[in-house]
Design a protein around this motif. Structure first.
Motif, PDB file in Angstrom:
ATOM      1  N   GLY A  41       0.816  -1.217   0.000  1.00 14.64           N
ATOM      2  CA  GLY A  41       0.000   0.000   0.000  1.00 14.64           C
ATOM      3  C   GLY A  41       0.844   1.258   0.000  1.00 14.64           C
ATOM      4  N   ALA A  42       1.900   1.266   0.809  1.00 15.64           N
ATOM      5  CA  ALA A  42       2.755   2.452   0.891  1.00 15.64           C
ATOM      6  C   ALA A  42       3.495   2.700  -0.423  1.00 15.64           C
ATOM      7  CB  ALA A  42       3.754   2.301   2.037  1.00 15.64           C
ATOM      8  N   VAL A  43       4.105   1.660  -0.955  1.00 19.10           N
ATOM      9  CA  VAL A  43       4.848   1.805  -2.208  1.00 19.10           C
ATOM     10  C   VAL A  43       3.897   2.214  -3.335  1.00 19.10           C
ATOM     11  CG1 VAL A  43       6.135   0.543  -3.984  1.00 19.10           C
ATOM     12  CG2 VAL A  43       6.712   0.239  -1.574  1.00 19.10           C
ATOM     13  N   GLY A  44       2.788   1.523  -3.447  1.00 22.61           N
ATOM     14  CA  GLY A  44       1.832   1.842  -4.510  1.00 22.61           C
ATOM     15  C   GLY A  44       1.273   3.244  -4.389  1.00 22.61           C
ATOM     16  N   THR A  45       0.979   3.662  -3.151  1.00 29.21           N
ATOM     17  CA  THR A  45       0.437   5.004  -2.939  1.00 29.21           C
ATOM     18  C   THR A  45       1.453   6.073  -3.305  1.00 29.21           C
ATOM     19  OG1 THR A  45      -1.059   4.170  -1.245  1.00 29.21           O
ATOM     20  CG2 THR A  45      -0.607   6.531  -1.233  1.00 29.21           C
ATOM     21  N   VAL A  46       2.714   5.858  -2.975  1.00 35.06           N
ATOM     22  CA  VAL A  46       3.750   6.825  -3.358  1.00 35.06           C
ATOM     23  C   VAL A  46       3.870   6.903  -4.876  1.00 35.06           C
ATOM     24  CG1 VAL A  46       6.233   7.297  -3.316  1.00 35.06           C
ATOM     25  CG2 VAL A  46       5.054   6.677  -1.208  1.00 35.06           C
ATOM     26  N   ILE A  47       3.859   5.758  -5.530  1.00 34.54           N
ATOM     27  CA  ILE A  47       3.968   5.755  -6.996  1.00 34.54           C
ATOM     28  C   ILE A  47       2.763   6.457  -7.625  1.00 34.54           C
ATOM     29  CG2 ILE A  47       3.938   4.253  -9.036  1.00 34.54           C
ATOM     30  CD1 ILE A  47       5.641   2.262  -7.325  1.00 34.54           C
ATOM     31  N   ILE A  48       1.569   6.167  -7.138  1.00 29.77           N
ATOM     32  CA  ILE A  48       0.365   6.853  -7.642  1.00 29.77           C
ATOM     33  C   ILE A  48       0.462   8.353  -7.371  1.00 29.77           C
ATOM     34  CG2 ILE A  48      -2.139   7.135  -7.276  1.00 29.77           C
ATOM     35  CD1 ILE A  48      -1.427   4.654  -8.930  1.00 29.77           C
ATOM     36  N   GLY A  49       0.940   8.711  -6.191  1.00 30.19           N
ATOM     37  CA  GLY A  49       1.097  10.128  -5.857  1.00 30.19           C
ATOM     38  C   GLY A  49       2.041  10.850  -6.805  1.00 30.19           C
ATOM     39  N   ILE A  50       3.130  10.182  -7.140  1.00 25.76           N
ATOM     40  CA  ILE A  50       4.112  10.782  -8.057  1.00 25.76           C
ATOM     41  C   ILE A  50       3.514  10.925  -9.456  1.00 25.76           C
ATOM     42  CG2 ILE A  50       6.293  10.324  -9.258  1.00 25.76           C
ATOM     43  CD1 ILE A  50       7.291   9.091  -6.571  1.00 25.76           C
ATOM     44  N   ILE A  51       2.849   9.882  -9.924  1.00 24.25           N
ATOM     45  CA  ILE A  51       2.335   9.876 -11.304  1.00 24.25           C
ATOM     46  C   ILE A  51       1.096  10.758 -11.462  1.00 24.25           C
ATOM     47  CG2 ILE A  51       1.305   8.426 -13.100  1.00 24.25           C
ATOM     48  CD1 ILE A  51       3.125   6.144 -12.068  1.00 24.25           C
ATOM     49  N   PHE A  52       0.127  10.621 -10.563  1.00 22.33           N
ATOM     50  CA  PHE A  52      -1.160  11.283 -10.766  1.00 22.33           C
ATOM     51  C   PHE A  52      -1.373  12.552  -9.943  1.00 22.33           C
ATOM     52  CE2 PHE A  52      -2.009   6.847 -11.976  1.00 22.33           C
ATOM     53  CZ  PHE A  52      -2.459   7.063 -13.258  1.00 22.33           C
ATOM     54  N   PHE A  53      -0.682  12.657  -8.814  1.00 25.09           N
ATOM     55  CA  PHE A  53      -0.904  13.820  -7.944  1.00 25.09           C
ATOM     56  C   PHE A  53       0.285  14.777  -7.929  1.00 25.09           C
ATOM     57  CE2 PHE A  53      -3.725  10.492  -6.194  1.00 25.09           C
ATOM     58  CZ  PHE A  53      -4.922  11.157  -6.314  1.00 25.09           C
ATOM     59  N   LYS A  54       1.252  14.527  -8.805  1.00 24.35           N
ATOM     60  CA  LYS A  54       2.419  15.404  -8.992  1.00 24.35           C
ATOM     61  C   LYS A  54       3.191  15.641  -7.687  1.00 24.35           C
ATOM     62  CE  LYS A  54       1.088  15.995 -13.235  1.00 24.35           C
ATOM     63  NZ  LYS A  54       0.800  14.731 -13.793  1.00 24.35           N
ATOM     64  N   GLU A  55       3.306  14.582  -6.880  1.00 17.16           N
ATOM     65  CA  GLU A  55       4.099  14.679  -5.655  1.00 17.16           C
ATOM     66  C   GLU A  55       5.578  14.695  -6.020  1.00 17.16           C
ATOM     67  OE1 GLU A  55       2.888  11.575  -2.986  1.00 17.16           O
ATOM     68  OE2 GLU A  55       0.892  12.418  -2.749  1.00 17.16           O
ATOM     69  N   PRO A  56       6.417  15.264  -5.158  1.00 11.41           N
ATOM     70  CA  PRO A  56       7.842  15.410  -5.492  1.00 11.41           C
ATOM     71  C   PRO A  56       8.569  14.068  -5.590  1.00 11.41           C
ATOM     72  CG  PRO A  56       7.437  16.040  -3.217  1.00 11.41           C
ATOM     73  CD  PRO A  56       6.101  15.806  -3.843  1.00 11.41           C
ATOM     74  N   VAL A  57       9.577  14.052  -6.447  1.00 11.90           N
ATOM     75  CA  VAL A  57      10.441  12.885  -6.615  1.00 11.90           C
ATOM     76  C   VAL A  57      11.863  13.355  -6.363  1.00 11.90           C
ATOM     77  CG1 VAL A  57      11.233  11.094  -8.208  1.00 11.90           C
ATOM     78  CG2 VAL A  57       8.935  12.029  -8.441  1.00 11.90           C
ATOM     79  N   ASP A  58      12.538  12.690  -5.433  1.00  4.87           N
ATOM     80  CA  ASP A  58      13.956  12.973  -5.227  1.00  4.87           C
ATOM     81  C   ASP A  58      14.680  11.677  -4.883  1.00  4.87           C
ATOM     82  OD1 ASP A  58      13.547  12.438  -2.487  1.00  4.87           O
ATOM     83  OD2 ASP A  58      13.291  14.549  -2.009  1.00  4.87           O
ATOM     84  N   PHE A  59      15.988  11.751  -4.801  1.00  3.36           N
ATOM     85  CA  PHE A  59      16.795  10.556  -4.586  1.00  3.36           C
ATOM     86  C   PHE A  59      16.377   9.807  -3.330  1.00  3.36           C
ATOM     87  CE2 PHE A  59      20.318   8.591  -2.296  1.00  3.36           C
ATOM     88  CZ  PHE A  59      20.673   7.609  -3.205  1.00  3.36           C
ATOM     89  N   TRP A  60      16.245  10.498  -2.217  1.00  8.91           N
ATOM     90  CA  TRP A  60      15.961   9.831  -0.951  1.00  8.91           C
ATOM     91  C   TRP A  60      14.581   9.179  -0.935  1.00  8.91           C
ATOM     92  CZ3 TRP A  60      19.805   8.251   1.551  1.00  8.91           C
ATOM     93  CH2 TRP A  60      20.985   8.992   1.577  1.00  8.91           C
TER      94      TRP A  60
END
Length: 108
Positions: free
Chosen positions: A69-88
């Motif tokens: 759930g956590a991994v999938g939610t982060v990926i969905i957030g990045i793709i669909f909700f334009k959440e930030p992506v950084d190295f860490w």
């Protein structure tokens, strides 16, 4: 078979968190439909988690379910909700995936 059920339960967890995000972005009928989607996804996820814990250790099943759930939610957030992506962020998501896979291999 119960590992597959557990993975599907985790995907429905991603579904209910995604529905929450979409409900927040909309209003009126659209928001209500997303909330209904939330409750349907939540119910299916919990039912499948319950089914998986009939043969898998509770701690392992819960950790894997929340991890998916956590991994999938982060990926969905990045793709669909334009959440930030950084190295860490990517590093810790990869570490979480490694932990989920590790739990699968050490569980009997």
């Amino acid at each position: 078979m119960n590992w597959i059920i557990l993975i599907i339960a985790g995907l429905f967890e991603v579904g209910f968190t995604t529905c929450l995000g979409k409900a927040k972005e909309t209003n009126g009928t659209a928001s209500m439909l997303w909330i209904i989607g939330f409750f349907v996804s939540l119910s299916v996820s919990m039912l499948l988690l319950y089914k998986a814990t009939q043969t898998l250790p509770m701690g392992t099943a819960y950790a894997v379910w929340t991890g998916i759930g956590a991994v999938g939610t982060v990926i969905i957030g990045i793709i669909f909700f334009k959440e930030p992506v950084d190295f860490w962020r990517i590093f810790f998501i990869a570490a979480l995936i490694g932990s989920i896979v590790g739990l699968k291999f050490v569980s009997h």
